[in-house]
Design a protein around this motif. Sequence first.
Motif, PDB file in Angstrom:
ATOM      1  N   LEU A  80      45.627  41.801  34.695  1.00  0.00           N
ATOM      2  CA  LEU A  80      47.038  41.420  34.763  1.00  0.00           C
ATOM      3  C   LEU A  80      47.237  40.312  35.797  1.00  0.00           C
ATOM      4  CD1 LEU A  80      49.844  44.092  34.812  1.00  0.00           C
ATOM      5  CD2 LEU A  80      49.994  42.122  36.286  1.00  0.00           C
ATOM      6  N   ALA A  81      46.635  40.495  36.969  1.00  0.00           N
ATOM      7  CA  ALA A  81      46.804  39.514  38.036  1.00  0.00           C
ATOM      8  C   ALA A  81      46.207  38.176  37.637  1.00  0.00           C
ATOM      9  CB  ALA A  81      46.141  40.023  39.316  1.00  0.00           C
ATOM     10  N   SER A  83      45.545  36.904  34.567  1.00  0.00           N
ATOM     11  CA  SER A  83      46.249  36.154  33.533  1.00  0.00           C
ATOM     12  C   SER A  83      47.617  35.710  34.029  1.00  0.00           C
ATOM     13  CB  SER A  83      46.353  36.953  32.231  1.00  0.00           C
ATOM     14  OG  SER A  83      46.363  38.321  32.473  1.00  0.00           O
ATOM     15  N   GLY A  84      48.259  36.533  34.856  1.00  0.00           N
ATOM     16  CA  GLY A  84      49.538  36.125  35.438  1.00  0.00           C
ATOM     17  C   GLY A  84      49.370  34.878  36.283  1.00  0.00           C
ATOM     18  N   GLY A 106      48.604  33.636  28.821  1.00  0.00           N
ATOM     19  CA  GLY A 106      48.326  34.907  29.479  1.00  0.00           C
ATOM     20  C   GLY A 106      47.604  35.868  28.553  1.00  0.00           C
ATOM     21  N   THR A 143      40.722  35.759  40.582  1.00  0.00           N
ATOM     22  CA  THR A 143      42.128  35.440  40.835  1.00  0.00           C
ATOM     23  C   THR A 143      42.285  34.755  42.186  1.00  0.00           C
ATOM     24  OG1 THR A 143      42.613  37.484  39.674  1.00  0.00           O
ATOM     25  CG2 THR A 143      44.446  36.410  40.781  1.00  0.00           C
ATOM     26  N   GLY A 235      50.830  40.493  32.405  1.00  0.00           N
ATOM     27  CA  GLY A 235      50.639  39.607  33.550  1.00  0.00           C
ATOM     28  C   GLY A 235      51.733  38.553  33.600  1.00  0.00           C
ATOM     29  N   THR A 249      48.385  40.850  43.128  1.00  0.00           N
ATOM     30  CA  THR A 249      49.366  41.360  42.173  1.00  0.00           C
ATOM     31  C   THR A 249      48.838  42.610  41.477  1.00  0.00           C
ATOM     32  OG1 THR A 249      50.243  39.172  41.725  1.00  0.00           O
ATOM     33  CG2 THR A 249      50.594  40.824  40.029  1.00  0.00           C
TER      34      THR A 249
END
Lengths: 334, 339, 503
Positions: A80-81, A83-84, A106, A143, A235, A249
């Motif tokens: 999630l982090a 792709s965000g 995302g 990330t 994300g 995140t």
Amino acid sequence: MKPTLKNKSAITNISRFRELGLLVFIIVLSVLVQLRNPNFLSIENINDMLRNTAILSILAIGMMLVIITRGIDLSIGSTLALSGMISALSVSANPEMHPVVAIMIGMAIGLMCGSIIGLLISKGKLPPIIASLGMMNAYRGLTFIISGGRWVSAHQMPASFKNIATSSILGINTLFFLAIVIYVIFFYFVNYTRTGRQIYAVGSNPESAMVSGINIDKILWLVYTIMGTLAGLCGVLWVSKFASAQGDTAMGYELSVIAACVLGGVSISGGSGKVSGVIIGSLLFGMLDNALPMINVSPFWQQAIQGVVILVAVIVNAIVKQRVQRKNLMRRKV
Amino acid sequence: MAHQNNDNKILKLKNFFFQWEWVLVLLFIAINIINASISPYYSNISGLLDATMTFLDKAFIVLPMVFVIILGDIDVSVSSIVALSSVIMAVSYNDLHLPMELAMILCLIVGTLCGLLNGLLIVKFKELSAVIVTVSTQIIYRGIAYIILKDQASGNFPQWFSFLGWGYVGRIPFIIIVFAICAVIFSLLLHKTTFGRYVYAMGNNITASRFSGIQVDKIKIIVFTLTGFMSGVTALFLTSRMGSTRPNIALGYELDVIAMVVLGGVSTSGGKGKMIGAIISAFLIGMLRYGLGLVNLPSQTILVIIGLLLVFSVMIPNVRLTIKKATKQNLAMANDKSD
Amino acid sequence: MAEHILELRGISKAFSGVKALDNVQFQLRRGEIHALMGENGAGKSTLVKIITGVHLPDEGEIYVEGQRVHIRNPNDAKKLGIAAIYQHVTCYPDLTVTENIFMGHEITQKYSNKILWNEMHSEAEKLLESLGAKFDPRSQMGSLSIAQQQIVEIAKALSTNAKIIIMDEPTAALTKRECEELYRITEQLRDNGASIILISHRIEDMYRLADRVTVLRDAKYIGTWDINEISREKLIFAMVGREITQLFPKKQVEKGPEILRVEGLTKAGLFADVSFTLHRGEILGLTGLVGAGRTEVCQSIFGLLPPDKGKIYLEGKEVKIDSPWKAMELGIGYLPEDRQKQGLILQWEISKNITLPALERFSKRGWLNVKKEIKTARELAQKLNIKAKNVFALASNLSGGNQQKVVFAKLLTLDLKVIILDEPTKGVDVGAKSSIHEIISDLAQQGYGIIMISSEMPEILGMSDRIVVMREGRVTAIFDRKDATQEAILEAAMVNKDNTPIQ
């Protein structure tokens, strides 16, 4: 041996009982919280709660599929982090980008992340906990590396991007709307398609799934890829909602998602779990998140309370299961 | 018979050299050579010993985690146990004004109790896997640490407390001596005692173990309690090195520890692996981390490397096995055809 | 139309260089029940797996209805109308009966591929009805009895319109009455035009059902006979390659003092009010239909299923047993029914397996004495005539009979008074069977009290001094050796004589 018709009804009763029990619990909880803080059941707060729960529940439906195949995915917080972060970086570099494109980016990143984990588990024969634990860190590290340790903050994001979370479709908040659409799709998918049923088959008995010609590797790969894609989508939603993308995140958010599934009656030993259960599980969990601060529970208490709720839920599940088995035995006349 | 014995000896010798542990030793040497070529300070002994001190704290948990993973279970709550016992030690010294010695004992007791609770839950509710139980207690234990200390730090320990993490006995760091003693004890426990044999038996086949009269529940509880106790030990050394504690101390340690054990050749499906492998790989990962620090790579890079290392070290034996099977079958087919 | 619906010619298959099938042939006529027999490891299962596409043959040809075919995977077999019902029921316990029947060939809407549940349920109901079963297709598979699950498997074969049905040890886990039901259904299938390959260890099954029999031995084809032209003795000779004269080497042993007494043992839902006594040197046969509670009573005595009510006396003293560990301390040993899952650690050497229950004895304050361990293991392996290269051979590499001997050896490391044997010769080939019977007989002579659970009538009659018969959780009769007849035991085991079909 007495009629099996009765057996069957006992089992459905139990699962219905669980869902009803959770619903009653949700109602009692809301009434109690409402008494202490009249703002709780205000339109505003309910809206807020639904928006918060939307992301959790989208992730939970993916996690349900993973758990049904006897797996677990600890990497989704990191996916999630990642792709965000990537979609936030792309929109901040190209402010004219259409929000749908950002969502696509995302989801594509999430799809890749999930697909890698799926391959490791299906082709590499890794235990899911190891594969997802390893990639959880790899994605988290990525990330940080990609962002250079910096945040993408609100003023770097175009308004159109931030509007994803606040806009509405057909008068319903976009996040909530997306969650509903996804739930309808997945309800159909797991109940009315062959692939959906094969997911249950693989979790219920992998060996006979193999004998009956089900491509287990494909199914395993599929569920982790779906999970990753949903995490990718979330994300973007997450970053848009909080208007900031950071290295940390959603750290540890996978635990909340797993908890929502467990609360909703998805069996950790695989093979069973219902869409309706997961909805209620996520709702309850989302509500806890929202209600605790409203009745002035210190934020430092929240983690421990959530942990206890999860533990109690899994233990109650286990006890109910033991009871049912014992009752089935007792019913046999000797 | 004599001939057979000879055969056995050769086979044993062969087996001895074709072990995962030797691969680890080679990797370890390679990393050290690379490190030494990067940094001139690295090659002397005291520099090496200092490097060791930076990661030995978590290596204490590696020792009991080997037992847990041989059982076929996993314990992801260890980092939270470290946090909780460390926080309770700090609070009981600073706020309750207990003597430091007592606070330290309390730290070990808290760790042990947390482990005991894990063990009891896992044994009592057979339907729950160790993963789900320790995931829940992971949240709870750290949650309690947050309740106690909020987001504050707590330090101000007496001067002598820093000896644990920073002190030397002669020219050897104190922490290395303690670790060496623990490592020897745990190795002997695993490989030379009935307890160790029972753990292997349970990891291979828990049902047959129960039918053979092994007190499986008792052994499982002991293993998880030991893990809690050693997490307490880690809390002591880590807190001493840091000089103060926070509720988020040791975050993510469970990953490092599990990676060390798994890289050390302990199979996550249970029943296989050696203590020495895990110990070597603890040093390997520690030195790798230290080396990366030397070349000024961003500290998050290590996350990626350890994550990938974990995944590949588990996958390589799997892939090797598949290849072996395939070639064997091909060979057999070829033989059949030539008949 | 070809005479043979299925024909296999010159099939060979090797695993890691070991031949599992060597130039084997097999012919199945239309509408016959054809038994496939042989000792364990003779290659029957491999042959089945080749027909069903689980394994590919190294050599040889397969013809279906005279057409040469290649069966590369289970789906190919399914398309050719071949269905298999396996020894261990392969079901999805969490899913409904309907889904179990239709997994892989669901009824779906034409274009959307949507699964049509109502149609499937009613189709499943029809299939079950045609088999005389009366349970709801919406029930969860896991809540059915094994016999009911077996019927679901047959319904599954029918739902694919299978022309060739393979039944691999279908009666292994069934009670006598359930077997009869299965026989009836099998005949019904044949009469409806299916051709059936039947694999069974029970010679009765074969004589009762089959039209012809093919025998395999040591991966080779031995021959095919019409059932009424081959005698039992000749058949056994074909399977074993030698005549077995003395099947039950029971020795006369003087009955010693009472060693174990069970009074009113009860466990809710499993058994009730079970009482019997056991003497030194005695072999007490415990029989009854599968599911009568025999295993549960014994596991209760062994501490695995502590009873709700009742008393256990060992040498006159009342004892409380709440774990296998306690039972062994007191001198009660148990040889489990499933040696691979419950008896052995397959990945371990023979020696480590043998010493596992008595490890304390080979150690001092927890420290292992490996030398002493290996010495004892060697002695026991020799005493029981375990055939292996040495005691360091892995248990997984042994044949069924030798594995069972290792489990016996485990019991002998302890100071036991009472030994409970749960189906000691189940799934063991004929040769090893008689040597296990010899071991049991020797143990009784040495003064152990032995409880032997068995479903095999000849074994019970041939080995026991006294016979306890159970039915639905209760003891219904106790016979002395001289009074026991097959008929009397059967009657006690199935007093409920009306032939109600399985629900």
